[in-house]
Design a protein around this motif. Sequence first.
Motif, mmCIF file in Angstrom:
data_model
loop_
_atom_site.group_PDB
_atom_site.id
_atom_site.type_symbol
_atom_site.label_atom_id
_atom_site.label_comp_id
_atom_site.label_asym_id
_atom_site.label_seq_id
_atom_site.Cartn_x
_atom_site.Cartn_y
_atom_site.Cartn_z
ATOM 1 N N PHE A 190 1.041 -1.220 -0.062
ATOM 2 C CA PHE A 190 0.066 -0.066 -0.113
ATOM 3 C C PHE A 190 0.993 1.368 0.121
ATOM 4 N N GLU A 191 0.616 2.018 -1.124
ATOM 5 C CA GLU A 191 1.357 3.610 -1.098
ATOM 6 C C GLU A 191 0.269 4.508 -1.251
ATOM 7 N N VAL A 192 0.192 5.638 -0.457
ATOM 8 C CA VAL A 192 -0.703 6.760 -0.603
ATOM 9 C C VAL A 192 -0.003 7.436 -1.591
ATOM 10 N N VAL A 193 -0.952 8.334 -2.322
ATOM 11 C CA VAL A 193 -0.705 9.266 -3.124
ATOM 12 C C VAL A 193 -0.288 10.701 -2.846
ATOM 13 N N GLN A 194 0.600 11.083 -3.081
ATOM 14 C CA GLN A 194 1.187 12.461 -2.684
ATOM 15 C C GLN A 194 1.439 13.280 -4.039
ATOM 16 N N THR A 195 0.641 14.309 -4.534
ATOM 17 C CA THR A 195 0.782 14.880 -5.612
ATOM 18 C C THR A 195 1.658 16.212 -5.501
ATOM 19 N N ASN A 196 2.346 16.675 -6.637
ATOM 20 C CA ASN A 196 3.160 17.900 -6.771
ATOM 21 C C ASN A 196 2.474 19.095 -7.214
ATOM 22 N N GLY A 197 1.209 18.773 -7.450
ATOM 23 C CA GLY A 197 0.254 19.939 -7.800
ATOM 24 C C GLY A 197 -0.010 19.594 -9.437
ATOM 25 N N VAL A 198 0.722 18.527 -10.063
ATOM 26 C CA VAL A 198 0.373 18.402 -11.384
ATOM 27 C C VAL A 198 -0.071 16.748 -11.583
ATOM 28 N N GLU A 199 -1.440 16.888 -11.889
ATOM 29 C CA GLU A 199 -2.187 15.477 -11.848
ATOM 30 C C GLU A 199 -2.262 15.076 -13.182
ATOM 31 N N CYS A 200 -1.856 13.876 -13.505
ATOM 32 C CA CYS A 200 -2.139 13.451 -14.847
ATOM 33 C C CYS A 200 -3.421 13.643 -15.508
ATOM 34 N N GLU A 201 -4.468 13.434 -14.561
ATOM 35 C CA GLU A 201 -5.774 13.569 -15.161
ATOM 36 C C GLU A 201 -6.006 14.795 -15.678
ATOM 37 N N ASP A 202 -5.343 16.113 -15.366
ATOM 38 C CA ASP A 202 -5.467 17.289 -15.935
ATOM 39 C C ASP A 202 -4.783 17.671 -17.168
ATOM 40 N N ASN A 203 -4.106 16.600 -17.682
ATOM 41 C CA ASN A 203 -3.078 16.920 -18.920
ATOM 42 C C ASN A 203 -3.769 17.005 -20.259
ATOM 43 N N ASP A 204 -4.922 16.738 -20.198
ATOM 44 C CA ASP A 204 -5.605 16.716 -21.645
ATOM 45 C C ASP A 204 -5.772 18.341 -21.938
ATOM 46 N N LEU A 205 -5.486 18.492 -23.047
ATOM 47 C CA LEU A 205 -5.947 19.704 -23.820
ATOM 48 C C LEU A 205 -7.303 19.582 -24.226
ATOM 49 N N PRO A 206 -8.100 20.655 -23.987
ATOM 50 C CA PRO A 206 -9.739 20.584 -24.692
ATOM 51 C C PRO A 206 -9.655 20.219 -26.044
ATOM 52 N N ASN A 291 -19.020 43.684 -8.220
ATOM 53 C CA ASN A 291 -18.770 44.468 -9.424
ATOM 54 C C ASN A 291 -17.249 44.915 -9.483
ATOM 55 N N ASN A 292 -16.477 44.199 -8.981
ATOM 56 C CA ASN A 292 -15.112 44.737 -8.931
ATOM 57 C C ASN A 292 -14.163 43.712 -8.285
ATOM 58 N N PRO A 293 -14.437 42.269 -9.027
ATOM 59 C CA PRO A 293 -13.564 41.115 -8.517
ATOM 60 C C PRO A 293 -12.049 41.377 -8.596
ATOM 61 N N GLY A 294 -11.449 40.671 -7.655
ATOM 62 C CA GLY A 294 -10.126 40.808 -7.406
ATOM 63 C C GLY A 294 -9.395 39.487 -7.669
ATOM 64 N N HIS A 295 -9.644 38.516 -8.327
ATOM 65 C CA HIS A 295 -9.249 37.212 -8.363
ATOM 66 C C HIS A 295 -9.623 36.470 -9.756
ATOM 67 N N VAL A 296 -8.732 36.089 -10.408
ATOM 68 C CA VAL A 296 -9.049 35.608 -11.953
ATOM 69 C C VAL A 296 -8.344 34.094 -12.125
ATOM 70 N N GLY A 297 -8.891 33.296 -12.890
ATOM 71 C CA GLY A 297 -8.609 31.926 -13.496
ATOM 72 C C GLY A 297 -8.929 31.808 -14.739
ATOM 73 N N MET A 298 -8.326 30.829 -15.336
ATOM 74 C CA MET A 298 -8.561 30.743 -16.799
ATOM 75 C C MET A 298 -9.300 29.297 -16.937
ATOM 76 N N VAL A 299 -10.476 29.328 -17.751
ATOM 77 C CA VAL A 299 -11.062 27.932 -18.027
ATOM 78 C C VAL A 299 -10.421 26.963 -18.854
ATOM 79 N N ILE A 300 -10.247 25.741 -18.509
ATOM 80 C CA ILE A 300 -9.801 24.869 -19.185
ATOM 81 C C ILE A 300 -10.487 23.679 -19.646
ATOM 82 N N SER A 301 -11.562 23.685 -18.829
ATOM 83 C CA SER A 301 -12.902 22.510 -19.053
ATOM 84 C C SER A 301 -13.706 22.778 -18.457
#
Length: 349
Positions: A190-206, A291-301
Amino acid sequence: MSRRVLLFGALGAGAVLFAGLLIVPVMFGASRFMFGGGVAGGNCVNVAQAGAQPAAATGARAIPANYLELYKDAGEKFGIPWNVLAGIGKVETNHGTSTLPGVRSGENYAGAGGPMQFLAATWKAFAVDGNKDGRKNRYDPADAIPSAAAYLKHNGAPRRMRTAIFQYNHSWDYVNLVLDWAKRYVGGDFEVVQTNGVECEDNDLPVNASDLVKRIIAFAMAQRGKPYVFGANGPDAWDCSSLIQAAYRTVGLNIPRTTFQQWPFGKKIKKGEEQPGDLVFFDSGPGTSANNPGHVGMVISDGKMIVASCSSCVPAIGVKPYKRSDWVGVTRPLARPDLRKKAGELAAG
């Protein structure tokens, strides 16, 4: 929780964008690509089985039957491997059988109580009424065990399991001891998962995005693993809006630098109609509002964005959900006539 730190402890910005940003470190192939950025070697972690429930082995027979059932039920409900919960229960109170103070009543020297040893403040924040009796009793394993699962979940489990266990009790000796018991309960494999912030499931481009949008997203995704620094302009660190600006600039399109400038820049899009490459804005941060949002991200899916979140976030830059309570709205910079024209010229060139 952290009241045992002493015990286990004793056991043991702003730079000019490089011209090189115009080159996207991406390899296309069946919509897969390798990442550079701050992640050494471009490695990703497969988290598909992070919450899998392993079969109990002979070692699990030492767990009281009622506790074993509760561990398995909570593991299934919260997506936490049940044997990790059992490992915590073993280390904390030997599955509630310890006669030390604070297990069945009262508190220990550090203020922890119950079979999973919750501090009062932590219990108040994360307690679960596991048996649906209208009470949240930290001395009742039917409540304490699912509450431990909820707390681990809050701290990143199962994708960042070692980090989550460390938050339960701030000692790496504690983490290793819990996982040693977790292995015994399932036969050692048994080994637990410890990601580094890059998950393979997120690597597909739209799939349905244009090549231009894919390149914009690819640049932003390649920055995963780098730190968030407010006011930073890359290439070694970014804040939320500089990451977006750089991603568009890498294909030759210029958008404003700050979130406050980016919000009125693109065409407003109804929620539910967002597409990859669109910007999603949030009412978070000082001086912000709907009406004056201060945080932004980009849609990937659908439901997911690439975002530089904050300096203490894990990961600081990564793929995260955008359908949350402080989501203000969506804009589409590429719907502006000037950017649409420029994009056409770039495509023709």
